[in-house]
Design a protein around this motif. Structure first.
Motif, PDB file in Angstrom:
ATOM      1  N   PRO A 176      -7.773   1.808   5.045  1.00  0.00           N
ATOM      2  CA  PRO A 176      -8.122   2.162   3.680  1.00  0.00           C
ATOM      3  C   PRO A 176      -9.122   1.149   3.104  1.00  0.00           C
ATOM      4  O   PRO A 176      -9.759   1.400   2.086  1.00  0.00           O
ATOM      5  CB  PRO A 176      -6.791   2.071   2.941  1.00  0.00           C
ATOM      6  N   THR A 177      -9.254   0.010   3.731  1.00  0.00           N
ATOM      7  CA  THR A 177     -10.134  -1.090   3.377  1.00  0.00           C
ATOM      8  C   THR A 177      -9.909  -2.060   4.530  1.00  0.00           C
ATOM      9  O   THR A 177      -8.964  -1.896   5.288  1.00  0.00           O
ATOM     10  CB  THR A 177      -9.746  -1.689   2.007  1.00  0.00           C
TER      11      THR A 177
ATOM     12  N   ARG B 216      -7.519   6.888   2.355  1.00  0.00           N
ATOM     13  CA  ARG B 216      -6.377   6.517   1.506  1.00  0.00           C
ATOM     14  C   ARG B 216      -5.658   7.812   1.161  1.00  0.00           C
ATOM     15  O   ARG B 216      -6.265   8.718   0.588  1.00  0.00           O
ATOM     16  CB  ARG B 216      -6.844   5.833   0.213  1.00  0.00           C
TER      17      ARG B 216
ATOM     18  N   GLU C 180       0.004   5.325   0.626  1.00  0.00           N
ATOM     19  CA  GLU C 180      -1.436   5.531   0.718  1.00  0.00           C
ATOM     20  C   GLU C 180      -1.972   5.213   2.107  1.00  0.00           C
ATOM     21  O   GLU C 180      -3.045   5.659   2.490  1.00  0.00           O
ATOM     22  CB  GLU C 180      -2.173   4.665  -0.310  1.00  0.00           C
ATOM     23  N   LEU C 181      -1.196   4.406   2.836  1.00  0.00           N
ATOM     24  CA  LEU C 181      -1.577   4.091   4.210  1.00  0.00           C
ATOM     25  C   LEU C 181      -1.120   5.228   5.101  1.00  0.00           C
ATOM     26  O   LEU C 181       0.080   5.509   5.175  1.00  0.00           O
ATOM     27  CB  LEU C 181      -0.861   2.825   4.674  1.00  0.00           C
TER      28      LEU C 181
ATOM     29  N   GLU D 179      -4.171   9.343  -1.068  1.00  0.00           N
ATOM     30  CA  GLU D 179      -3.947   9.335  -2.514  1.00  0.00           C
ATOM     31  C   GLU D 179      -2.881  10.336  -2.924  1.00  0.00           C
ATOM     32  O   GLU D 179      -2.834  11.455  -2.399  1.00  0.00           O
ATOM     33  CB  GLU D 179      -5.242   9.735  -3.239  1.00  0.00           C
TER      34      GLU D 179
ATOM     35  N   PHE E  11       0.816  -1.204   0.000  1.00  0.00           N
ATOM     36  CA  PHE E  11       0.000   0.000   0.000  1.00  0.00           C
ATOM     37  C   PHE E  11       0.851   1.256   0.000  1.00  0.00           C
ATOM     38  O   PHE E  11       0.435   2.301  -0.454  1.00  0.00           O
ATOM     39  CB  PHE E  11      -0.946   0.003   1.201  1.00  0.00           C
TER      40      PHE E  11
ATOM     41  N   ARG F 231      -9.694  11.607  -0.396  1.00  0.00           N
ATOM     42  CA  ARG F 231      -8.824  10.785   0.445  1.00  0.00           C
ATOM     43  C   ARG F 231      -9.656  10.116   1.536  1.00  0.00           C
ATOM     44  O   ARG F 231      -9.512   8.945   1.803  1.00  0.00           O
ATOM     45  CB  ARG F 231      -7.703  11.645   1.045  1.00  0.00           C
TER      46      ARG F 231
ATOM     47  N   LYS G 277     -13.330   5.588   5.152  1.00  0.00           N
ATOM     48  CA  LYS G 277     -12.045   4.992   4.809  1.00  0.00           C
ATOM     49  C   LYS G 277     -11.083   6.133   4.539  1.00  0.00           C
ATOM     50  O   LYS G 277     -11.497   7.228   4.162  1.00  0.00           O
ATOM     51  CB  LYS G 277     -12.158   4.151   3.526  1.00  0.00           C
TER      52      LYS G 277
END
Length: 567
Positions: free
Chosen positions: A108-109, A140, A92-93, A142, A89, A153, A138
């Motif tokens: 993020p998921t 992320r 993005e994490l 981005e 990831f 995000r 969530k």
RNA sequence: CGGGGCGUAGCUCAGUAUGGUUAGAGUACUUGCUUUGGGAGCAAGGGGCCGGAGGUUCGAGUCCUCUCGCCCCGACCA
């Protein structure tokens, strides 16, 4: 709700950053407000829409027997290390440490967390299947958030996970989820396609995307003009060609073709259809470790589809390669051919299998082979490498494929044991053997759906909400609140609507007619009842936002008319 | 992460090439009067650390350095 007491900050000007209709109108009409890059506040109207979509999702999930849960947004980094995704990831994490210096990430998921709640608790095949889901924020981080709510995000996503003892049972659940997702989008009033998708690095045996059709969509889809077939161009297939151009007559020979390098030149030089030429596309395939140049051979009339090409060699990425590099490995740019190719790893497109009457490079400057029979190639790697083009045949029927744009609002996957195996989430089967769960995952972008509704339903005046998504179904607009009789009539109608469970807002603001009308159209209530001077003749008007139709109704028949319109 | 652009009133923007009155407009807001079926008119008001920090200068919104933020194109996006 009384408009005078509501918080609906509408503006005449668009925020300067907004490009897409959904971003412009959701901001101007006071549904959302940007906080920072990729971060949005939902204001009262926006929150109502969000909740309506959530409610529909919840109803459909419950109907399928899925169970709602709510997992911690902050998740221990250990779980991500265990699954190996902390590296994958990357940035993005969003990571941070608590006061005790433990590392956490913002989810993020939730595959890891979902597996962790089931692991060691569901221990027997008798407890399966199980389908759990949540509707949750969530995050992320981005690299490049954009398009307002479309690619934020922080966003709201419904993510569901199912656990099975057999692949047959996963298949059954997958189909049930597809059907449920279809019902959700139908209820929301959206035009969409369920398309075959590239399952990418995650693997698995099947993956479908739910695409809301809109010109601003980021994905290109190939859809059939006759049947239901649709696929992301990254995964689209086509039927074998039916109209095959007449083959050139030539025996196998080496032919001098001075400075004839492009497919176009070659086709003109020999007066043959590009179908009979072999195109060589050389790219550098990048892997987890290292990289290598790879040549993809396709027919001259086709275009390479990069995602397919990448998958065919198991690369993470394909990057351009310079002519100098080609020369260095002994290739002759413009004259690269498949026969006796030993300088480079290569993959042939399926459509070149056993092709005859082909023209291809002779791996020698200024020479091509003609009359080539590719069946002599023998055992070489073949794969589907080409991009389907507009007009290609549908793989399922006699129809033709068209291209259209879509917004990905859902993605369902057959995961298999991709997460359960590394996370050691196992159960005992009928034979008492330990097996990893067979999993499916089902995502739907809730906040993205808010934007998707507007991308598909708007005009130059503003939003046009569908009945299921409208923040209020009816707007009671009192043209001039100083007319006491008008206001009184509106109050009574408002009370009646409330009794009949029709969500209404009473525009009792001390503003002029034009101002209130513009707001009503910008916000996009499905129906606006205009209570004004017509009331003196015993009439009111109903503006139907979607059609701009203005219906004059007897003042005492409004309820009946609204009920009929709402349906 | 590469390339480009922009930060001045709640919002949309002038002003910055060439440093020099008390920093402007439109819109929004407050008050009063008029108006009342398509974002009204007149009048009077309030509202600015000119993104931030350093520097050059008698003097900086304007010049220099650094920094932060936001947007666009691309790469990326289980």
């Amino acid at each position: 709700m009384r408009f005078s007491r509501a918080y609906i900050p509408t503006t005449k000007e668009s925020p300067k950053d907004a490009q897409l209709p959904s971003h412009i109108y959701l901001s101007r009409a006071g549904f959302v407000a940007q906080v920072a890059s990729g971060l949005y506040n939902f204001l009262p109207l926006g929150k109502r829409v969000l909740r309506k979509i959530e409610t529909i999702i919840n109803e459909e999930m419950t109907a399928c027997g899925a169970l709602e849960v709510d997992l911690s947004f902050v998740t221990p980094a250990e779980l991500w290390e265990e699954s190996g995704r902390i590296e994958k990831f990357g940035k993005e994490l969003l990571r941070f440490r608590d006061r005790k210096d433990n590392l956490f990430v913002l989810g993020p998921t939730h595959e890891e967390m979902m597996v962790s709640i089931v692991r060691n608790r569901i221990t027997s095949y008798k407890q399966l299947p199980l389908n759990v889901y949540q509707v949750k924020t969530k995050f992320r981080d981005e690299a490049r958030p954009r398009f307002g709510l479309m690619r934020a995000r922080e966003f709201v996503m419904k993510d569901g996970y199912s656990f099975h003892a057999t692949t047959e049972d996963l298949d059954r659940e997958f189909d049930a989820m597809e059907a449920a997702y279809k019902r959700i989008l139908e209820r929301l009033g959206l035009t969409f396609r369920i398309v075959e998708a590239d399952s990418g690095a995650i693997g698995g045996t099947g993956s479908k995307e739910l695409m809301v059709l809109a010109s601003s969509g980021e994905d290109t889809l190939a859809v059939c003009d006759t049947c239901e077939y649709g696929a992301n161009v990254e995964a689209a297939r086509r039927s074998p060609r039916v109209l095959i151009p007449e083959a050139p007559e030539a025996n196998f020979a080496k032919f001098k073709t001075p400075n004839i390098k492009s497919i176009e030149d070659l086709s003109n030089f020999f007066h043959v259809d590009p179908y009979y030429t072999l195109k060589a596309v050389v790219l550098r395939a990048v892997y987890e470790e290292g990289s290598e140049p790879v040549c993809f051979f396709i027919r001259g009339c086709d275009e390479l589809q990069e995602v397919k090409a990448r998958n065919s060699v198991g690369a993470i990425d394909l990057v351009d390669i310079s002519e100098a590099e080609l020369t260095e490995i002994g290739l002759v740019p413009g004259f690269i051919g498949a026969l006796d190719q030993d300088k480079i790893r290569f993959v042939m497109d399926n459509d070149t299998r056993n092709a005859t009457s082909m023209i291809c490079g002779a791996n020698e400057a200024d020479y091509h082979f003609v009359g080539v029979d590719l069946s002599v190639m023998g055992d070489v790697p073949f794969a589907d490498l080409v991009a389907v083009a507009v007009g290609d045949g549908c793989p399922h029927c006699e129809g033709k494929l068209l291209h259209t744009k879509g917004i990905e609002v859902g993605h369902i996957f057959k995961l298999g044991t991709v997460y359960s195996a590394p996370l050691k989430a196992e159960f005992l089967d009928e034979n008492g053997r330990s097996q990893p769960f067979i999993m499916g995952t089902y995502g739907m972008g809730v906040s993205r759906l808010v934007a998707a509704v507007i991308e598909q339903h708007h005009d130059e005046k503003g939003c046009i909400w569908t009945h299921a998504t409208a923040p209020y179904m009816v707007n009671l607009m009192v043209s001039n609140i100083k007319e006491e009789a008008h206001l009184l009539y509106a109050e009574e109608l408002y009370a009646t609507l409330g009794k009949n469970k029709i969500e209404a807002i009473l525009d009792d603001r001390k503003e002029r007619f034009g101002f209130k009308m513009s707001d009503a159209e910008l916000i996009g209530f499905p129906f606006t009842v205009i209570i004004g001077k017509e009331l003196n003749n015993g009439h009111v008007q109903i503006l139907v936002r979607a059609t701009a139709e203005m219906i004059t109704v007897d003042a005492d028949k409004v309820m009946e008319k609204l009920a009929e319109l709402i349906g």
